[in-house]
Design a protein around this motif. Structure first.
Motif, PDB file in Angstrom:
ATOM      1  N   ALA A 114      72.588   9.027   2.562  1.00 32.23           N
ATOM      2  CA  ALA A 114      72.107   8.095   1.483  1.00 32.23           C
ATOM      3  C   ALA A 114      70.612   8.249   1.033  1.00 32.23           C
ATOM      4  N   GLY A 115      70.336   8.288  -0.237  1.00 30.12           N
ATOM      5  CA  GLY A 115      69.045   8.542  -0.773  1.00 30.12           C
ATOM      6  C   GLY A 115      68.460   7.272  -1.008  1.00 30.12           C
ATOM      7  N   ALA A 116      67.300   7.461  -1.381  1.00 29.89           N
ATOM      8  CA  ALA A 116      66.231   6.010  -1.557  1.00 29.89           C
ATOM      9  C   ALA A 116      66.900   5.516  -2.839  1.00 29.89           C
ATOM     10  N   GLN A 117      67.518   5.881  -3.591  1.00 33.26           N
ATOM     11  CA  GLN A 117      68.201   5.666  -5.018  1.00 33.26           C
ATOM     12  C   GLN A 117      69.403   4.528  -4.577  1.00 33.26           C
ATOM     13  N   ASP A 118      70.014   4.775  -3.578  1.00 34.79           N
ATOM     14  CA  ASP A 118      70.899   4.038  -3.132  1.00 34.79           C
ATOM     15  C   ASP A 118      70.819   2.828  -2.440  1.00 34.79           C
ATOM     16  N   ASP A 119      69.564   2.679  -2.150  1.00 37.44           N
ATOM     17  CA  ASP A 119      69.047   1.545  -1.332  1.00 37.44           C
ATOM     18  C   ASP A 119      68.707   0.637  -2.097  1.00 37.44           C
ATOM     19  N   LYS A 120      68.962  -0.875  -2.123  1.00 44.25           N
ATOM     20  CA  LYS A 120      68.597  -1.658  -3.220  1.00 44.25           C
ATOM     21  C   LYS A 120      67.297  -2.304  -2.647  1.00 44.25           C
ATOM     22  N   GLU A 121      66.946  -2.064  -1.418  1.00 43.78           N
ATOM     23  CA  GLU A 121      65.612  -2.524  -0.895  1.00 43.78           C
ATOM     24  C   GLU A 121      64.635  -1.423  -0.786  1.00 43.78           C
ATOM     25  N   ALA A 122      64.842  -0.153  -1.396  1.00 46.54           N
ATOM     26  CA  ALA A 122      64.033   0.934  -1.113  1.00 46.54           C
ATOM     27  C   ALA A 122      62.615   0.744  -1.863  1.00 46.54           C
ATOM     28  N   ASP A 123      61.540   1.356  -1.381  1.00 42.98           N
ATOM     29  CA  ASP A 123      60.364   1.273  -2.343  1.00 42.98           C
ATOM     30  C   ASP A 123      60.226   2.722  -3.082  1.00 42.98           C
ATOM     31  N   VAL A 124      59.364   2.892  -3.730  1.00 42.58           N
ATOM     32  CA  VAL A 124      59.290   4.101  -4.375  1.00 42.58           C
ATOM     33  C   VAL A 124      58.743   5.107  -3.715  1.00 42.58           C
ATOM     34  N   ALA A 125      58.087   4.839  -2.488  1.00 40.02           N
ATOM     35  CA  ALA A 125      57.569   5.892  -1.508  1.00 40.02           C
ATOM     36  C   ALA A 125      58.498   6.502  -0.704  1.00 40.02           C
TER      37      ALA A 125
END
Length: 132
Positions: A58-69
């Protein structure tokens, strides 16, 4: 990739509905065909992204709690100095111009396209870029 796959699947549903409504109301073949082809392209891309999302992490775009970094870092290898896409683009432009102007231009376009494709494929198998 899951979110991109879902977006393209919803886009394909929208395009299908639009194509049917446009075809019934306008009775115009070219626009209806173009909308159905856009539907086909959207569903192919959506299926590919959904199919690929099952096999990769899963990439960062799939995580709703992810930051830009969280999405930073290396995304892959991209050739920084390749001239082959320019030759390929010129070859295809000359080829399409040959269809519009005269078929004889294809005698110049096809070799340019083939040379550019082969050069791009084998770019890192010769010269200073050769891998060991």
């Amino acid at each position: 990739m899951k979110i991109q796959g879902k977006l393209f699947m919803w886009l394909s549903v929208f395009l299908l509905i639009t194509a049917v409504v446009y075809g019934v109301w306008s009775k115009e073949a070219v626009g209806t065909t173009a909308l159905f082809m856009a539907f086909g392209l959207a569903i192919m891309i959506g299926f590919y992204l959904g199919f690929t999302a099952q096999r990769v992490d899963a990439g960062a775009q799939d995580d709703k709690e992810a930051d830009v970094a969280d999405g930073s870092g290396e995304l892959g290898f991209f050739s920084p100095h390749s001239w082959q896409p320019l030759g390929l683009g010129l070859g295809w432009a000359l080829g399409f111009l040959g269809i519009a102007v005269g078929w004889w231009l294809l005698y110049f376009a096809v070799p340019l396209i083939l040379i550019s494709v082969l050069g791009w494929v084998f770019e890192y198998y010769r010269g200073e870029n050769r891998t060991q």
